[in-house]
Motif scaffolding. Structure first.
Motif, PDB file in Angstrom:
ATOM      1  N   THR B 349      39.065  37.218  50.045  1.00 38.22           N
ATOM      2  CA  THR B 349      39.351  38.604  50.370  1.00 38.22           C
ATOM      3  C   THR B 349      38.090  39.128  51.043  1.00 38.22           C
ATOM      4  OG1 THR B 349      38.487  39.468  48.284  1.00 38.22           O
ATOM      5  CG2 THR B 349      40.815  38.918  48.356  1.00 38.22           C
ATOM      6  N   ILE B 413      43.642  41.374  46.940  1.00 37.17           N
ATOM      7  CA  ILE B 413      43.512  40.343  45.897  1.00 37.17           C
ATOM      8  C   ILE B 413      44.871  39.724  45.599  1.00 37.17           C
ATOM      9  CG2 ILE B 413      42.908  39.930  43.498  1.00 37.17           C
ATOM     10  CD1 ILE B 413      40.957  42.262  43.736  1.00 37.17           C
ATOM     11  N   CYS B 426      35.685  36.638  46.641  1.00 40.37           N
ATOM     12  CA  CYS B 426      35.831  38.081  46.839  1.00 40.37           C
ATOM     13  C   CYS B 426      34.558  38.676  47.396  1.00 40.37           C
ATOM     14  CB  CYS B 426      36.153  38.769  45.516  1.00 40.37           C
ATOM     15  SG  CYS B 426      37.686  38.209  44.792  1.00 40.37           S
ATOM     16  N   ILE B 429      34.398  43.492  46.560  1.00 40.23           N
ATOM     17  CA  ILE B 429      35.656  44.206  46.340  1.00 40.23           C
ATOM     18  C   ILE B 429      35.467  45.568  45.703  1.00 40.23           C
ATOM     19  CG2 ILE B 429      37.388  42.414  46.280  1.00 40.23           C
ATOM     20  CD1 ILE B 429      36.887  42.043  43.411  1.00 40.23           C
TER      21      ILE B 429
END
Lengths: 325, 505, 291
Positions: B349, B413, B426, B429
């Motif tokens: 992400t 996510i 990630c 985030i």
């Protein structure tokens, strides 16, 4: 420093010699050579002007044939219909193209990027249709430019020479001026240029007008050379094909580029003359290949390998020494 | 001292993201005001507003007594506002000298001669007189940054805005930048200096302003500001932020490290060895080696510009490394095509959630199930994801552009989970999200981790990273300066490394 | 002149359908690859020539001719996308534009070499048929068929884009290349598929054009301008917008010609297009606001 100064003097001297030799070509050259010379010089001019727009200002125009056509028709009308001299037609062509360039700049400059490109093409196609249906210019029949038969070839040659060399000088002067700095900065990074204080719109407009007017003047002599004019050819996309080819092959954004490109183009065309039809296909294929393989053109490749520049617009220490400052 | 610039109640939002929320501050004549703040706080946006590239939604900008909110970009340059760009925007095909001339010729309408003389003086000021004729495109990073300042100075600004001039430079290089800025101040220029390299504040500025969550958090003497509890809270997080978090469970992971049982065989999922990555001339990653074990949550901590995103992007094939290898489950994935790497089971992400704004929530999620392996389990995964993030189920037929920042992050996510990946990476985030939302997301991540999913989390916030991970790496300027089991790293060690205090360099 | 207005309106709308299907391919390429394909008109005319050639010399049936043409053109599409466009698309807008320009020159001149400058048509019984014939208005069967085909193609494409996984992937790739790669979409391969789709629609358009109007190797240019006009008016990248754009362009041409004179039909189209380009280049239907 002495060595560098000497280099520059030698370079300038060499160029001067070449120009003089070329000037006297009609005395000793064959008719064929002279006609090739005419074409080369005129195409150099077309190329330099397209380069000014597309290579330096980032304005890719597919419509500069508008001005070739304006120049050609001015020559036809002024000499054929109104029986004035060629000099008058040059002045009128400059005037008409100046006005026209200003007028279409208003809508055209509102268009950005690819819209601008296609917009210029549409204007030229519109002009083509318009001229085909316009009584004033004899509809689709066009004109024979008979004055061309009454003047010696050498006069046309010298006219072409002056225009060709003039175009190189003009571009050189522009690039060495303050506008030139602005143009080069716009070429490299438009957003940053704006923040540094460059007036984008104004600069592009001046560039466009100068390029268009000079193209029109070139158009006058181009059509004197061809000696007859019809709307389809005058406003045809072929002129732009030629300009794009010359600049791309020679090297976008360099002064030497259009010179090399014009020579290559004319020679290629002459060689392929015996194979009509195929010539354009090959021309197109060569252009595509060069864009893929040598995106900076022949001059770009030379510059990369040898670091050589003939007409450098760099402001260097050695040049300032020559000013005596 | 008189005021040169006053900013009042400046606010601007991009879509649902409120970047500046009533920011106010003043700058006095001939002072150097430093601005610091975490990523996403809106500092570059502020510069863009001051120079006219962006228009604020509300608020006033009073320069030299006039409100300039409506003035055009070019006009502001003529009024004496100059700036540098974070990523230097020099004119690559022109020489150093010519670059500086543009500032004078176009910025101040000088003749070539005047601009030329001015340019020589500036080249001396920035110590680049010997590089006068070099093409800007061939310069190294320090020179580009110096040139950037030089070009801005050429337009004789009264107010100079510097955007992160020290990023990516070594200690001594930073010192030379500070000298140049000091020199400009001596000439009477007023300077606003946005920076991430915090030591420049102490040595280079007269006052420091900290902007966080779009507001003026604290402003004053640089040393006081740096030591203040407010700044520490902004960068390191406070106790209060985590008051609501299920007290027992999270602390267990950090302290005892027993919440996960490592599978006995073949523990290594991803191995990075000796990675070197270049960004043009700048070396962004120096000799980085990491090992990510199956079932772990690994955190990578570092300030902005430390190279975290570059590292992740290189793992995912968006950048190609200059040297080193990346091996995933025994397969060498170095330099492979991104879509091929995704197929192997790595999901990322990226920073800023990057949802497809013109598609609905469901369509976004279905895009996660694009690959054949994920496609088969499409319906079950969708149900599972909706169960985990009920708000996504609620908004399933809405366009993603209507979601708030936190919801978009959740969508991002969830979309990655739809890929049925083996590891989820990630990238920041928690950026720009409210603490409550962040807690929620981290709780979900923990759930997924307990089901066997490996995570690599990149964050700027130290405390949260240590608290929620098994193993941590601290990166500074493209190098790993500290690593270890999260439970064994102390906050002070990490914050020292993070702030670049040289116990580890 | 007012009596001929109804006919002008009807013909304008129907012609708009044909224009729309000419422009669809360009809209696809622009929406997905952000590339303006200057060779688009020539690619269409190439397919027209192929269909004519195959129909005249191999089968008698233009539909089979079309199908064979589509097969050939798909190979062509893969070739130019893989070896030309994918290579140049990363180098910036200018080189890509110039490459398509070069391609346009190559195709139109190759056609000239192969078929000469003669005007051609594709024979079809539909051309002389009239669907409706009243005192004021007659509706040509050919025009009606073109319109219906155009609508059908647009509907099918829109469905593919919105309802299939493939269509979704293409939309994702055009929206955010890097993010789609991260989800496993091979964007370069998507571009090849997009080009293939374009070429199929261009071939269909080519056959219809060949039956409706006479054509020769350089006709490509005028259809390029029509395609561009349709796409610009309707909004770059919007499929339904192409239909609206086509109809507006068709109406502008026919209604203008009705009042000013038939020879000016093309010119009016150009002028309308220039006006729209200058005022609202993002298209009439686009929600985007130009900064």
């Amino acid at each position: 420093m002495q060595g560098v100064r000497k280099n520059n003097y030698t370079k300038s001297l060499a160029i001067l010699v070449i120009v003089i030799v070329l000037f006297f070509l009609p005395q000793y050259g064959s008719d064929y050579a002279i006609s090739i010379g005419v074409l080369i010089f005129l195409y150099i001019s077309l190329g330099q002007m397209w380069n000014l727009l597309g290579g330096y200002s980032g304005l890719v125009s597919l419509g500069q044939q508008i001005f070739v056509g304006i120049g050609g028709y001015t020559a036809a009308l002024v000499t054929e219909v109104w029986h004035q001299s060629i000099a008058v037609s040059l002045v009128v062509a400059a005037g008409v193209s100046l006005v026209f360039a200003f007028i279409i700049s208003f809508p055209i400059f509102k268009m950005r990027g690819v819209y601008f490109t296609i917009g210029t093409w549409i204007v030229s196609e519109a002009l083509l249709v318009f001229f085909r249906n316009w009584k004033f210019v004899n509809y689709d029949a066009g004109y024979n430019i008979t004055i061309a038969y009454r003047i010696p070839m050498s006069q046309i040659y010298h006219g072409a020479l002056v225009i060709g060399i003039g175009s190189v000088v003009l571009v050189y002067l522009i690039l060495r001026s303050r506008m030139g700095l602005a143009l080069m900065s716009m070429r490299d990074n438009e957003g940053a240029a704006e923040v540094r204080g460059v007036r984008l719109y104004r600069t592009k407009l001046y560039c466009f007008v100068i390029s268009s007017v000079y193209t029109a003047i070139t158009g006058v002599v181009l059509y004197l050379n061809i000696a007859y004019i019809k709307p389809g050819a005058a406003f045809g996309i072929d002129w732009t094909v030629c300009m794009v080819f010359i600049v791309v092959i020679g090297g976008l954004g360099t002064i030497e580029g259009p010179i090399i490109g014009a020579v290559v183009y004319v020679i290629l065309r002459q060689y392929l003359y015996s194979f009509p039809g195929i010539s354009m296909v090959i021309l197109g294929a060569v252009a595509v290949a060069i864009i893929l393989l040598m995106p900076k053109g022949i001059m770009g490749a030379i510059h990369k390998k040898f670091g050589v520049e003939v007409f450098s617009v760099r402001r260097r220490i050695d040049e300032r020494l020559e000013d005596g400052s | 001292m008189s005021e040169l610039l006053r900013v009042e109640d400046l606010s601007i939002a991009f879509g649902n993201n409120q970047v500046l929320k009533g920011l106010s501050f003043e700058v006095n004549e001939n002072e150097v005001l430093g601005i610091i703040g975490p990523n996403g706080a809106g500092k570059t946006v502020l510069l863009n507003i001051l120079t006219g590239i962006l228009k604020p939604d509300s608020g006033r900008i009073i320069y030299q007594g006039e409100d300039i909110a409506k003035t055009k970009i070019v006009e502001r340059t003529y009024m004496g506002i100059g700036r540098t760009f974070q990523v230097p925007r020099s004119f690559e095909g022109m020489s150093v000298y010519e670059n500086v001339m543009i500032g004078g010729v176009c910025g101040r309408q000088m003749t070539e001669k005047e601009a030329g003389a001015g340019a020589d003086k500036i080249l001396a000021q920035i110590n680049m007189a010997d590089k006068r004729d070099l093409l800007a495109g061939t310069l190294g990073l320090l020179d580009r940054k110096r040139l950037e300042i030089g070009v801005a100075l050429a337009s004789k600004p009264r107010l100079l805005l510097i955007d992160e001039a020290a990023g990516g430079l070594t200690e001594s290089e930073v010192v030379s930048i500070i000298d140049i800025v000091r020199g400009a101040k001596e000439q009477g220029v007023t300077i606003i200096w946005i920076e991430h390299v915090l030591q420049t504040m102490i040595e280079g500025t007269d006052r420091t302003l900290c902007v966080a969550e779009g507001r003026n958090v604290i402003c004053g003497n640089p040393r006081d500001v740096m030591d203040s509890p407010e700044v520490h809270a902004v960068y390191l997080g406070t106790e209060e932020d985590y008051a609501d978090e299920g007290a027992g469970a999270d602390n267990d992971i950090a302290k005892t490290g027993t919440a996960q049982a490592l599978p006995p065989q073949d523990k290594t999922l991803l191995e990075i060895s000796g990675l070197n990555v270049l960004h043009g001339d700048l070396q962004a990653i120096h000799d980085v080696s990491m090992r990510i074990e199956r079932g772990h949550i690994v955190s990578i901590i570092g300030a902005n510009g430390a190279g975290k995103s570059t590292l992740l992007n290189t793992v995912m094939g968006i950048h190609n490394p200059a040297g080193g290898t990346i091996v995933f489950e025994g397969d060498d994935i170095t330099g492979k095509r991104t879509s091929a790497i995704a197929e192997k089971g790595l999901a990322m992400t990226p920073e800023g959630s990057r949802v497809f704004a013109d598609m609905t929530v469901t369509e976004n999620l279905l895009m996660g199930a694009y690959l054949p392996a994920a496609k088969k389990a499409k319906t079950e995964q969708l149900e599972k994801v909706f169960e985990m993030f009920p708000v996504l189920k609620e908004k399933s037929e809405q366009l993603a552009s209507f979601l708030s920042g936190g919801q978009r992050q959740m969508l991002s996510i969830a979309r990655a989970i739809m890929m049925n990946p083996k590891v989820v990476i990630c990238d920041e985030i928690s950026l720009g999200l409210a603490p409550v939302v962040i807690q929620d997301i981290y709780a979900k991540l923990k759930e997924l981790n307990e089901q066997g999913l490996t995570f690599i989390l990149v964050e700027q916030e130290i405390k949260r990273s240590l608290r929620h991970s098994d193993y941590s790496y601290v990166m500074v300027k493209g190098r790993i300066v500290l690593e270890g089991k999260s439970s064994e790293l102390s906050r002070s060690d990490v914050s020292d490394a993070y702030f670049g205090i040289n116990r580890f360099a | 002149m007012l009596e001929t207005l109804p006919q002008a309106l009807v013909t304008g709308v129907l012609l708009g359908g044909l224009y729309a299907i000419i422009g669809i391919g360009m809209s696809l390429i622009f929406g997905i690859m952000k590339l303006t394909n200057i060779a688009h008109g020539d690619i269409m005319i190439l397919s027209t020539f192929l269909t004519m050639f195959i129909t005249q010399n191999l089968t008698g049936n233009p539909i089979i001719g079309l199908l064979l043409t589509i097969v050939i053109m798909m190979f062509f599409a893969v070739g130019i996308q893989k070896f030309l466009i994918n290579k140049v698309i990363t180098k910036g807008a200018e080189p890509a534009l110039l490459v398509t320009f070069g391609l346009s020159i190559i195709i139109s001149n190759a056609l000239f070499l192969a078929f000469g400058a003669n005007t051609q048509t594709i024979q079809s019984p539909l051309v002389s048929m009239n669907l409706i014939r009243t005192e004021n208005v007659s509706v040509s069967m050919m025009y009606m068929v073109s319109f219906l085909v155009a609508v059908a193609v647009i509907v099918v494409l829109t469905l593919v884009m919105n309802k299939t996984s493939f269509g979704r992937a293409i939309r994702a790739a055009s929206s955010d290349t890097v993010m789609s790669e991260l989800l496993g979409v091979n964007t370069k391969r998507m571009y090849v598929f997009a080009m293939m789709l374009t070429v199929v629609t261009a071939s269909i358009a080519g056959m219809l054009v060949g039956m409706t109007f006479p054509f020769y190797p350089t006709t490509g240019t005028q259809y390029l301008i029509i395609a561009f006009g349709v796409v610009v008016i309707g909004g770059m990248g919007s499929l339904p917008g192409t239909l609206v754009g086509g109809i507006i362009l068709g109406l502008a041409q026919l209604v203008g010609a009705n009042f000013i004179g038939p020879t000016y039909q093309q010119l009016i189209g150009f002028i309308v297009l220039l006006v729209i380009l200058a005022i609202r280049p993002q298209g009439l239907l686009s929600k985007a606001v130009r900064k």
